[in-house]
Design a protein around this motif. Sequence first.
Motif, PDB file in Angstrom:
ATOM      1  N   THR A 189       0.834  -1.196   0.000  1.00 20.80           N
ATOM      2  CA  THR A 189       0.000   0.000   0.000  1.00 20.80           C
ATOM      3  C   THR A 189       0.868   1.245   0.000  1.00 20.80           C
ATOM      4  O   THR A 189       1.640   1.480   0.926  1.00 20.80           O
ATOM      5  N   LEU A 190       0.738   2.021  -1.058  1.00 20.60           N
ATOM      6  CA  LEU A 190       1.538   3.240  -1.174  1.00 20.60           C
ATOM      7  C   LEU A 190       0.686   4.490  -1.117  1.00 20.60           C
ATOM      8  O   LEU A 190       1.195   5.599  -1.182  1.00 20.60           O
ATOM      9  N   GLU A 191      -0.608   4.341  -1.028  1.00 17.42           N
ATOM     10  CA  GLU A 191      -1.474   5.518  -0.953  1.00 17.42           C
ATOM     11  C   GLU A 191      -2.058   5.692   0.439  1.00 17.42           C
ATOM     12  O   GLU A 191      -2.416   6.799   0.830  1.00 17.42           O
ATOM     13  N   GLU A 192      -2.179   4.610   1.167  1.00 19.92           N
ATOM     14  CA  GLU A 192      -2.729   4.670   2.505  1.00 19.92           C
ATOM     15  C   GLU A 192      -1.786   3.958   3.480  1.00 19.92           C
ATOM     16  O   GLU A 192      -1.165   2.962   3.125  1.00 19.92           O
ATOM     17  N   ARG A 193      -1.749   4.430   4.702  1.00 21.71           N
ATOM     18  CA  ARG A 193      -1.005   3.702   5.718  1.00 21.71           C
ATOM     19  C   ARG A 193      -1.696   2.368   6.000  1.00 21.71           C
ATOM     20  O   ARG A 193      -2.921   2.251   5.862  1.00 21.71           O
ATOM     21  N   SER A 194      -0.930   1.410   6.453  1.00 23.32           N
ATOM     22  CA  SER A 194      -1.487   0.097   6.762  1.00 23.32           C
ATOM     23  C   SER A 194      -2.681   0.224   7.695  1.00 23.32           C
ATOM     24  O   SER A 194      -3.738  -0.366   7.471  1.00 23.32           O
ATOM     25  N   ARG A 195      -2.504   1.016   8.747  1.00 21.15           N
ATOM     26  CA  ARG A 195      -3.592   1.059   9.737  1.00 21.15           C
ATOM     27  C   ARG A 195      -4.856   1.717   9.176  1.00 21.15           C
ATOM     28  O   ARG A 195      -5.964   1.350   9.515  1.00 21.15           O
ATOM     29  N   ASP A 196      -4.684   2.693   8.301  1.00 16.71           N
ATOM     30  CA  ASP A 196      -5.868   3.308   7.681  1.00 16.71           C
ATOM     31  C   ASP A 196      -6.578   2.303   6.775  1.00 16.71           C
ATOM     32  O   ASP A 196      -7.807   2.232   6.746  1.00 16.71           O
TER      33      ASP A 196
END
Lengths: 249, 249, 249, 249, 249, 249
Positions: free
Chosen positions: E64-71
């Motif tokens: 994931t390069l657009e959102e953080r993992s936790r999001d």
Amino acid sequence: MVTEYTVERVKSGIQGFDDLIEGGFPKGTTVLVTGPTGSGKTTFGVQFVYKGAELYDEPGVIVTLEERSRDLRREMLAFGWDIGKYEREGKIAIIDGVSAVVGLPSEEQYVLEGNLNAEDFLRYVYRVVKAINAKRLVIDSIPSIAFRLKKEEEIRSVLLQFNTILLEMGVTSILTTEAPDPSRGKISRYGIEEYIARGVILLDFVEKEVELKRYLLIRKMRETKHSMKKYPFEINENGIVVYPSGELY
Amino acid sequence: MVTEYTVERVKSGIQGFDDLIEGGFPKGTTVLVTGPTGSGKTTFGVQFVYKGAELYDEPGVIVTLEERSRDLRREMLAFGWDIGKYEREGKIAIIDGVSAVVGLPSEEQYVLEGNLNAEDFLRYVYRVVKAINAKRLVIDSIPSIAFRLKKEEEIRSVLLQFNTILLEMGVTSILTTEAPDPSRGKISRYGIEEYIARGVILLDFVEKEVELKRYLLIRKMRETKHSMKKYPFEINENGIVVYPSGELY
Amino acid sequence: MVTEYTVERVKSGIQGFDDLIEGGFPKGTTVLVTGPTGSGKTTFGVQFVYKGAELYDEPGVIVTLEERSRDLRREMLAFGWDIGKYEREGKIAIIDGVSAVVGLPSEEQYVLEGNLNAEDFLRYVYRVVKAINAKRLVIDSIPSIAFRLKKEEEIRSVLLQFNTILLEMGVTSILTTEAPDPSRGKISRYGIEEYIARGVILLDFVEKEVELKRYLLIRKMRETKHSMKKYPFEINENGIVVYPSGELY
Amino acid sequence: MVTEYTVERVKSGIQGFDDLIEGGFPKGTTVLVTGPTGSGKTTFGVQFVYKGAELYDEPGVIVTLEERSRDLRREMLAFGWDIGKYEREGKIAIIDGVSAVVGLPSEEQYVLEGNLNAEDFLRYVYRVVKAINAKRLVIDSIPSIAFRLKKEEEIRSVLLQFNTILLEMGVTSILTTEAPDPSRGKISRYGIEEYIARGVILLDFVEKEVELKRYLLIRKMRETKHSMKKYPFEINENGIVVYPSGELY
Amino acid sequence: MVTEYTVERVKSGIQGFDDLIEGGFPKGTTVLVTGPTGSGKTTFGVQFVYKGAELYDEPGVIVTLEERSRDLRREMLAFGWDIGKYEREGKIAIIDGVSAVVGLPSEEQYVLEGNLNAEDFLRYVYRVVKAINAKRLVIDSIPSIAFRLKKEEEIRSVLLQFNTILLEMGVTSILTTEAPDPSRGKISRYGIEEYIARGVILLDFVEKEVELKRYLLIRKMRETKHSMKKYPFEINENGIVVYPSGELY
Amino acid sequence: MVTEYTVERVKSGIQGFDDLIEGGFPKGTTVLVTGPTGSGKTTFGVQFVYKGAELYDEPGVIVTLEERSRDLRREMLAFGWDIGKYEREGKIAIIDGVSAVVGLPSEEQYVLEGNLNAEDFLRYVYRVVKAINAKRLVIDSIPSIAFRLKKEEEIRSVLLQFNTILLEMGVTSILTTEAPDPSRGKISRYGIEEYIARGVILLDFVEKEVELKRYLLIRKMRETKHSMKKYPFEINENGIVVYPSGELY
């Protein structure tokens, strides 16, 4: 008192076409034939030179940069045009701009060197024109010259020199180029070709239902009254035939 | 108290046109004539100078960068315009910007050097204007100047200098350029020509069925009330004729 | 006397297609197959080579730069085409241009080196063509070659060399490329591919309601009379099938 | 408690226009007037300054980069506007940005140097504004400034500095620029002009049959409730007149 | 004899979708999911991996390069997808490409370094895929990789390496990218993404009255018979649901 | 077992809008508000912060790069919003990005340095956010940041850093940018803004007869079910009011 005025006309050899331009191209004029891929530009140019030799006894030079000489000769046989015959009679000369590009041997009489240099190219064409005392010349095509230059942009200065040399030679010439988007005003690939030509003829298509229909439009022809109509034309067993009274739609 | 105000008008010599602009161009104005290939820009410009000499006894200079002087002279004979006669009377001067480009000899009186240098070019035009005391000037065309510069982009600064020199000379001038896509707002090739002109006239085509119809549109004319209508025009045996009450469609 | 004229034809192996081009491609011709993603260009090219081996006993070479050899083999099984069989018989050779790019081991017989160098590439293809005495060649695709060059623009000179070598080899070839916007005249990604091809075939879609319909259009085919109609085609369990009398809309 | 809120309004002097923007421009605002060639931007800007002097006793500065001061003066006489009178009274100052560009002598009081330098230009305008205690300012036009810079792209930083200086001076200003393609969202030549303006007015044309009709559209006006309608306007013997209740089609 | 031919299919986990592609993606295939902002590309990719773990017991990796993992984890809970659960079971791994970019601490197990280097990036993904023995992979998104490279153009060579490594790993992968103008043939941001993918799926909108309607179109899917219809789809509380028999208009 | 899932919502303060996005923005989200000049982006952003302070007791920061702080304050009074009051209470902070650009003195508390440096800019915003413990942030606008950078392209890396810092700060933010041609898919000036935002809202116009009508379209909103309809909105004396059940045409 106004000088008596008559324009000497050169028959195009394109059936149905000369009626549209007061009987022929003004002698010595450079005409740009432009259009998309497959629109018939090569045939138009070769027909002009071939018919010159066949019907009007005018020698002509064909500079071919998209097809090898022998392919062109064979292809034109389909229209019943035996270029070789007139070559042997010294009435047509083909300059082969394809074969030697990477050093292939060529049995052709007139062959362009692999490394296309603007000055040498122009000088070579000039020499062959003089050698057979040509009255007609076709160069097929300007983009193919440009691709062979070190930098494609140099085509600009090549064309300007070309212009002068063509005027000097006194031949009536056809140059072919590509019209990327005629409906949006882009009628030449480099945006300069039309500036060195005294006539501009567009060969293009319109789509009618699911078929592309060929048409011819005279965009410019100096010293000539011509209509601005889109005329239907065909490429049949006799080459290009224009229908001045045909219906496009 | 408001100063008494009258604009001195210069007859265009274009039949039917002066009625559209309160009788003529404002004296000393630079007018841009723009349009696509084959739209009649050269004829418009030459007619302006020729009719100036013929009808209004105003000397004029023609700077031709697309055609050689002799081709232009011959071409204009088709309209019955004998430029040579007025050249001999010192009323018209043609500056040949084509012949000498690659060092061909020219028998013309006024010839531009092959290597086009902005300062020299402007100085040369200035000198010829002064030599015949010209009141009218046409330069055909701006792109043809640009192609002859070392870098096409230099046309920007050439045009800015041009502007000042034209103002200085006091002649009424026509500059021609190319309109790549008038319907999308691109009315000049370099996007700057219209900034140095006090008037802008568009010569263009509309397609009606399979025929291109010519029209003229005055986009800008300072000091002048003019309509924004597209007027049909023709190029016939008398040159350009505008039909102010004609139907375009 | 005009030389007796017959064009030797190479059967395309595309069902319904040869009728549109006087029985087949002119022998030795380079044909460009262009179209957007998913239009069937790979299938068209492979079918040409496969059917050559299967039906006409003509050896052929497939240069695959978008798919690995083994993926291509497996994919073509869906049409019942067992490429491997003809490879074992020495009638088809696949040159794998994908596997070795970053140094992966490959069990393929013909593998392109990772660092694609124009000369080496051309020499390698030439050698394989000669090794199996191929009469047919497909290169899928030109953009995939270009991406592997150091500078994408070098594709220009690669294609020009290509042209000469293809002519030299005498094979009938299909090159695939991408048509970014056929309706606006852009029928090739680099604007040069069509200049080295004697035939241009467009595979494209039209949207009808909410469905894309496939069609085929012959834009150019030298030495061949062909219509300019958009013919519907399908990709079914037998590969590509063209419907010369089908309705597109 | 909310502070008592009233926006001080500056009458535009454009007949019919102030009703559209709650009585006038917010005082101190920078307004961009944008549109194609011949749309009336110069007239709009000069009218704003002239009427300021004539009707509201507010001094104003006109920076003219497209026309010489004397041409502008003469042109405006057509509307009955005697700028010279107010110049003599010290109520209007024209800064001539054309005459001196190539070193021509100028009899004008306020003349820009030939080599346009961003800092000097801004400082000069600032000084003249202060000298006559100007409340209004028009700069015609931004592209004309850009053409005179060494690199056209420097206009970006010039405009940013401009913004700050205009805010500092407290004048209400009109800047003119070119809208290359308003219907596609391009409302300024450099894509930055609208960022330094608190109001944006578009002067444009729509084609109705074969005639271009003028309209005015307020795209942005901070601190002001305004409609987003296209209002027809005319340039007649009184200058620009807007018709808030007129029909455009 | 033709080899027995069956394509192993990987269930997409997208409701209603597998029926359109003969039961699933060909195993080991790289599929490009392209479309404009907000078209559902991220959801499509994550659903593919999540359902693989939930329904088919196939481990998967999400880059994931657009959102953080936790999001991303939290967002997917809206569909009832508890990614964390499968992470704890070692069936899903998320590689966080956002958090560490400027050196923020991250509690994630798999974190990309701030300075994105092509080789390291590829090696890292490779290692995580091997670590959990992943069968599925989604990379969201290609432009987000490109933005993090020193020069955006390097994405070209990154994608070519990517291609080989994906083939090597044997996972079935989804890459997302942006389709700038699908109706004009631009279906990927860099014009190369479609060349490394064996399938291309477009998620897009059509406007119907004043509402945008979502549709899905399979532009390419090798080894698979698929229709070229635009299918309506929804993003509801179960994720993406495609309606093969739904009406788009 | 699936974790209990609720998204914390932040009320937008835009009348009629929260109903469209399940009650508000997801807390901590970055939302891009995009649209052409004059579409209401500044008002949208300021309303978000102002209403946060007024109605929900949440401190907020406004970074203004298009208008000076004092102009913004005065302008917002037209909606009855007394920003100064909340500044004095420490609930709103305005960072002035205009005044100091060329070294003008500013009486503002929070002023950006003239030479905009990416790191300093981000650090400064961070500090002010922490100083008033802001929960809301608006940055108006991204292009205005880009214009102030040495090279406009550096905005790419600034935005990537921005993204991380916004995530770190935990504020709910609105960034404004320009949508050059929404109907052709270009919804942001630099083509990257939408990649760092979890929500994208388009404010735009449609022309109805001769009037531009405002509409709002939610293009993306993560963790939120939203329709894809174009909703009419107004800017009236209360700021922006969205009409979820209004008719656009």
